[in-house]
Design an enzyme around this catalytic site. Sequence first.
Site, PDB file in Angstrom:
ATOM      1  N   CYS A 108      -2.795  -7.656  -1.306  1.00  0.00           N
ATOM      2  CA  CYS A 108      -1.601  -6.888  -1.644  1.00  0.00           C
ATOM      3  C   CYS A 108      -1.899  -6.130  -2.936  1.00  0.00           C
ATOM      4  O   CYS A 108      -2.243  -6.750  -3.951  1.00  0.00           O
ATOM      5  CB  CYS A 108      -0.448  -7.871  -1.859  1.00  0.00           C
ATOM      6  SG  CYS A 108       1.069  -7.110  -2.450  1.00  0.00           S
TER       7      CYS A 108
ATOM      8  N   CYS B 132      -1.324   0.665  -0.186  1.00  0.00           N
ATOM      9  CA  CYS B 132      -0.538  -0.545   0.101  1.00  0.00           C
ATOM     10  C   CYS B 132      -1.067  -1.067   1.424  1.00  0.00           C
ATOM     11  O   CYS B 132      -1.324  -0.284   2.350  1.00  0.00           O
ATOM     12  CB  CYS B 132       0.943  -0.180   0.214  1.00  0.00           C
ATOM     13  SG  CYS B 132       1.986  -1.443   0.994  1.00  0.00           S
TER      14      CYS B 132
HETATM   15  N1  DGL Z   1       1.468  -4.879   1.012  1.00  0.00           N
HETATM   16  C1  DGL Z   1       1.827  -4.726  -0.351  1.00  0.00           C
HETATM   17  C2  DGL Z   1       0.854  -3.848  -1.126  1.00  0.00           C
HETATM   18  O1  DGL Z   1      -0.283  -3.736  -0.747  1.00  0.00           O
HETATM   19  C3  DGL Z   1       3.202  -4.532  -0.831  1.00  0.00           C
HETATM   20  C4  DGL Z   1       4.370  -4.156  -0.056  1.00  0.00           C
HETATM   21  C5  DGL Z   1       5.608  -4.667  -0.757  1.00  0.00           C
HETATM   22  O2  DGL Z   1       5.740  -5.883  -0.778  1.00  0.00           O
HETATM   23  O3  DGL Z   1       6.369  -3.862  -1.260  1.00  0.00           O
HETATM   24  O4  DGL Z   1       1.206  -3.284  -2.110  1.00  0.00           O
END
Ligand code: DGL
Length: 272
Positions: free
Chosen positions: A69, A189
């Site tokens: 993430c 993301c």
């Molecule tokens: N998948 C996450 C990232 O790579 C974040 C998405 C979220 O929780 O807002 O930033």
Amino acid sequence: MIGVYDSGIGGLSILQALRRELPEQDFIYLADSGHGPYGERETDHVLERARRITEHLRGRGVQALVVACNTATAAAIEHLRSEHPDLPIIGVEPALKPALALSRSRRIGVLATRMTLASDKFARLLEPLREQAQFVLRACDGLALAIENSVQGSAQAQAELLACASEHMQALGEWGTGSGQIDTLVLGCTHYPFIADQLQALAGPQVSLVDTGAPVARQTRIRLADLADVPAPAPSGHGHIELISTGPSEGLQAAAQRWLAPELHASTVDLP
Ligand code: DGL
């Protein structure tokens, strides 16, 4: 076993790449669905969740942790590394440098969460590259959530996702390979690779999309090799994947079945 976590299903895009790189490795994937999305929350919330999840996965015996993430990496990885010096912790960050290597127009779009783009970590990544290209940043409020909501497939959720993605893509500017146009798009993301086809359609076929799955997986293999102190560690598992969610597990299971393997099952874990 390697622990992998995200606020929800996004980190499955990293797990896909990890599986390709380390097919016999066992993984435990935690979706913090009861406490995400993270991107528009307070940094302290994301840091506190990172600590809690790391303790939990350590308790499960992981030998390395992949923070799959961008938002959690930006908010928490330095803290996690100093609090767990004996645990290899691999993070993800928007692929600005690979994008720079691809762009001819020198105008690069970056889609990421609000928290990622506002972080010091991102500022440090961007600063030395600013001279070489123009990076056009877009905080994609609502997009990770729209991706989560669309997984179980109602037509309305799909339509909302497309509307949200179009709005953010239009706000970035003009797409194409001409001067002043954006020819490269960074998916900053881990949720966004799951809508790569829609983003490509919105940007046009000449635009290159860049994500971080493969480099993160390679980096993880290197860190595991360091751990074993041999150049190519023997496979340490059977390619087993356990999926757990801190919220309802149906979305995680549906996403994993669609993008990883149809036989996967997810369960809920109590991790307040
Ligand atoms: N998948 C996450 C990232 O790579 C974040 C998405 C979220 O929780 O807002 O930033």
